[in-house]
Design a protein around this motif. Sequence first.
Motif, PDB file in Angstrom:
ATOM      1  N   LYS A   1      -9.156   4.404   8.705  1.00 30.12           N
ATOM      2  CA  LYS A   1      -8.557   4.272   7.377  1.00 30.12           C
ATOM      3  C   LYS A   1      -7.126   4.785   7.457  1.00 30.12           C
ATOM      4  O   LYS A   1      -6.878   5.902   7.908  1.00 30.12           O
ATOM      5  CB  LYS A   1      -9.338   5.090   6.357  1.00 30.12           C
ATOM      6  CG  LYS A   1      -8.727   5.096   4.974  1.00 30.12           C
ATOM      7  CD  LYS A   1      -9.520   5.989   4.038  1.00 30.12           C
ATOM      8  CE  LYS A   1      -8.886   6.055   2.663  1.00 30.12           C
ATOM      9  NZ  LYS A   1      -9.640   6.949   1.768  1.00 30.12           N
TER      10      LYS A   1
ATOM     11  N   GLN B   1     -10.522  -4.559   5.135  1.00 27.60           N
ATOM     12  CA  GLN B   1     -10.626  -4.075   3.759  1.00 27.60           C
ATOM     13  C   GLN B   1      -9.287  -3.478   3.349  1.00 27.60           C
ATOM     14  O   GLN B   1      -8.617  -2.826   4.143  1.00 27.60           O
ATOM     15  CB  GLN B   1     -11.715  -3.015   3.633  1.00 27.60           C
ATOM     16  CG  GLN B   1     -11.911  -2.462   2.253  1.00 27.60           C
ATOM     17  CD  GLN B   1     -13.001  -1.413   2.202  1.00 27.60           C
ATOM     18  OE1 GLN B   1     -13.818  -1.305   3.117  1.00 27.60           O
ATOM     19  NE2 GLN B   1     -13.030  -0.650   1.140  1.00 27.60           N
TER      20      GLN B   1
ATOM     21  N   ASP C   1      -7.792  -1.274  -0.079  1.00 34.12           N
ATOM     22  CA  ASP C   1      -8.008  -0.660  -1.386  1.00 34.12           C
ATOM     23  C   ASP C   1      -6.649  -0.375  -2.008  1.00 34.12           C
ATOM     24  O   ASP C   1      -5.780   0.232  -1.367  1.00 34.12           O
ATOM     25  CB  ASP C   1      -8.768   0.659  -1.255  1.00 34.12           C
ATOM     26  CG  ASP C   1     -10.185   0.464  -0.730  1.00 34.12           C
ATOM     27  OD1 ASP C   1     -10.759  -0.625  -0.950  1.00 34.12           O
ATOM     28  OD2 ASP C   1     -10.709   1.402  -0.105  1.00 34.12           O
ATOM     29  N   ILE C   2      -6.463  -0.790  -3.259  1.00 33.32           N
ATOM     30  CA  ILE C   2      -5.229  -0.497  -3.975  1.00 33.32           C
ATOM     31  C   ILE C   2      -5.398   0.880  -4.619  1.00 33.32           C
ATOM     32  O   ILE C   2      -6.377   1.139  -5.310  1.00 33.32           O
ATOM     33  CB  ILE C   2      -4.945  -1.558  -5.054  1.00 33.32           C
ATOM     34  CG1 ILE C   2      -4.860  -2.944  -4.428  1.00 33.32           C
ATOM     35  CG2 ILE C   2      -3.665  -1.229  -5.806  1.00 33.32           C
ATOM     36  CD1 ILE C   2      -4.775  -4.079  -5.437  1.00 33.32           C
ATOM     37  N   LEU C   3      -4.429   1.765  -4.372  1.00 32.11           N
ATOM     38  CA  LEU C   3      -4.484   3.104  -4.931  1.00 32.11           C
ATOM     39  C   LEU C   3      -3.742   3.149  -6.258  1.00 32.11           C
ATOM     40  O   LEU C   3      -2.669   2.558  -6.404  1.00 32.11           O
ATOM     41  CB  LEU C   3      -3.864   4.117  -3.960  1.00 32.11           C
ATOM     42  CG  LEU C   3      -4.487   4.164  -2.566  1.00 32.11           C
ATOM     43  CD1 LEU C   3      -3.721   5.138  -1.697  1.00 32.11           C
ATOM     44  CD2 LEU C   3      -5.949   4.554  -2.639  1.00 32.11           C
ATOM     45  N   LYS C   4      -4.299   3.856  -7.207  1.00 32.02           N
ATOM     46  CA  LYS C   4      -3.631   4.043  -8.489  1.00 32.02           C
ATOM     47  C   LYS C   4      -2.630   5.170  -8.340  1.00 32.02           C
ATOM     48  O   LYS C   4      -2.949   6.218  -7.828  1.00 32.02           O
ATOM     49  CB  LYS C   4      -4.649   4.388  -9.594  1.00 32.02           C
ATOM     50  CG  LYS C   4      -5.765   3.368  -9.730  1.00 32.02           C
ATOM     51  CD  LYS C   4      -5.214   2.030 -10.171  1.00 32.02           C
ATOM     52  CE  LYS C   4      -6.353   1.030 -10.296  1.00 32.02           C
ATOM     53  NZ  LYS C   4      -5.939  -0.330 -10.268  1.00 32.02           N
TER      54      LYS C   4
ATOM     55  N   CYS D   1      -3.404   4.906   5.136  1.00 36.25           N
ATOM     56  CA  CYS D   1      -2.808   4.697   3.817  1.00 36.25           C
ATOM     57  C   CYS D   1      -1.297   4.560   3.937  1.00 36.25           C
ATOM     58  O   CYS D   1      -0.689   5.067   4.875  1.00 36.25           O
ATOM     59  CB  CYS D   1      -3.166   5.845   2.889  1.00 36.25           C
ATOM     60  SG  CYS D   1      -4.942   5.955   2.559  1.00 36.25           S
TER      61      CYS D   1
ATOM     62  N   PHE E   1     -10.612  -9.804   0.542  1.00 33.18           N
ATOM     63  CA  PHE E   1      -9.718  -9.199  -0.445  1.00 33.18           C
ATOM     64  C   PHE E   1      -8.706 -10.242  -0.894  1.00 33.18           C
ATOM     65  O   PHE E   1      -8.476 -11.227  -0.210  1.00 33.18           O
ATOM     66  CB  PHE E   1      -9.010  -7.955   0.108  1.00 33.18           C
ATOM     67  CG  PHE E   1      -8.432  -8.130   1.487  1.00 33.18           C
ATOM     68  CD1 PHE E   1      -7.200  -8.724   1.667  1.00 33.18           C
ATOM     69  CD2 PHE E   1      -9.128  -7.699   2.601  1.00 33.18           C
ATOM     70  CE1 PHE E   1      -6.669  -8.893   2.944  1.00 33.18           C
ATOM     71  CE2 PHE E   1      -8.599  -7.851   3.878  1.00 33.18           C
ATOM     72  CZ  PHE E   1      -7.358  -8.459   4.047  1.00 33.18           C
TER      73      PHE E   1
ATOM     74  N   ILE F   1      -1.590   1.547  -0.917  1.00 40.11           N
ATOM     75  CA  ILE F   1      -2.871   1.001  -0.483  1.00 40.11           C
ATOM     76  C   ILE F   1      -3.453   1.867   0.638  1.00 40.11           C
ATOM     77  O   ILE F   1      -2.760   2.688   1.231  1.00 40.11           O
ATOM     78  CB  ILE F   1      -2.727  -0.462   0.021  1.00 40.11           C
ATOM     79  CG1 ILE F   1      -1.618  -0.604   1.083  1.00 40.11           C
ATOM     80  CG2 ILE F   1      -2.421  -1.402  -1.103  1.00 40.11           C
ATOM     81  CD1 ILE F   1      -2.084  -0.338   2.461  1.00 40.11           C
ATOM     82  N   CYS F   2      -4.719   1.652   0.886  1.00 37.07           N
ATOM     83  CA  CYS F   2      -5.359   2.110   2.121  1.00 37.07           C
ATOM     84  C   CYS F   2      -6.006   0.879   2.738  1.00 37.07           C
ATOM     85  O   CYS F   2      -6.586   0.054   2.039  1.00 37.07           O
ATOM     86  CB  CYS F   2      -6.419   3.177   1.849  1.00 37.07           C
ATOM     87  SG  CYS F   2      -5.734   4.769   1.355  1.00 37.07           S
ATOM     88  N   TYR F   3      -5.879   0.736   4.040  1.00 33.05           N
ATOM     89  CA  TYR F   3      -6.493  -0.400   4.723  1.00 33.05           C
ATOM     90  C   TYR F   3      -7.372   0.106   5.850  1.00 33.05           C
ATOM     91  O   TYR F   3      -7.206   1.222   6.329  1.00 33.05           O
ATOM     92  CB  TYR F   3      -5.446  -1.401   5.231  1.00 33.05           C
ATOM     93  CG  TYR F   3      -4.469  -0.849   6.236  1.00 33.05           C
ATOM     94  CD1 TYR F   3      -4.727  -0.911   7.599  1.00 33.05           C
ATOM     95  CD2 TYR F   3      -3.280  -0.260   5.824  1.00 33.05           C
ATOM     96  CE1 TYR F   3      -3.834  -0.407   8.524  1.00 33.05           C
ATOM     97  CE2 TYR F   3      -2.379   0.238   6.746  1.00 33.05           C
ATOM     98  CZ  TYR F   3      -2.660   0.167   8.090  1.00 33.05           C
ATOM     99  OH  TYR F   3      -1.774   0.663   8.999  1.00 33.05           O
ATOM    100  N   TYR F   4      -8.329  -0.730   6.237  1.00 30.99           N
ATOM    101  CA  TYR F   4      -9.333  -0.355   7.227  1.00 30.99           C
ATOM    102  C   TYR F   4      -9.373  -1.396   8.341  1.00 30.99           C
ATOM    103  O   TYR F   4      -9.298  -2.590   8.081  1.00 30.99           O
ATOM    104  CB  TYR F   4     -10.716  -0.293   6.572  1.00 30.99           C
ATOM    105  CG  TYR F   4     -10.801   0.673   5.417  1.00 30.99           C
ATOM    106  CD1 TYR F   4     -11.341   1.935   5.588  1.00 30.99           C
ATOM    107  CD2 TYR F   4     -10.342   0.326   4.154  1.00 30.99           C
ATOM    108  CE1 TYR F   4     -11.428   2.827   4.537  1.00 30.99           C
ATOM    109  CE2 TYR F   4     -10.414   1.209   3.091  1.00 30.99           C
ATOM    110  CZ  TYR F   4     -10.954   2.454   3.286  1.00 30.99           C
ATOM    111  OH  TYR F   4     -11.034   3.343   2.244  1.00 30.99           O
TER     112      TYR F   4
END
Length: 119
Positions: free
Chosen positions: A37, A113, A115-118, A39, A83, A94-97
């Motif tokens: 992971k 994957q 994930d968009i971080l707020k 970010c 995605f 973001i964080c990507y995997y």
Amino acid sequence: MRKILIFILIFIIYFFYSSYMLKKDVEESILAIDKVKVCGKYLGIKSVPGPTRGGSTDYISFKNDDGSVSNFLHIPRYQDKLFDLNQIYANDRICYYYSLKYTIENNNYFVSQIDILKN
């Protein structure tokens, strides 16, 4: 005529084999349990010119929190199911995997994957 038919047959076999191997490599990367992971910020999709007659190659580009830039091969037919890049904008946090164990097409890692971080 026979040489042409043999050439066409070899091309067809190569095409199906390479498609099968790509699908297998992508599936292994998606199912891997040892994903890394990372970010940072999403930079967008970058195109790199290909060989003289080949088309360009697209990469998903990220600027990691440590300042480094990472580029991953963009394969829409697989990643569009995982995605939606249309929902991510340049400079979004973001964080990507991805898996270090499995690579695709010339030792490229595959982002499985995002994930968009707020903020």
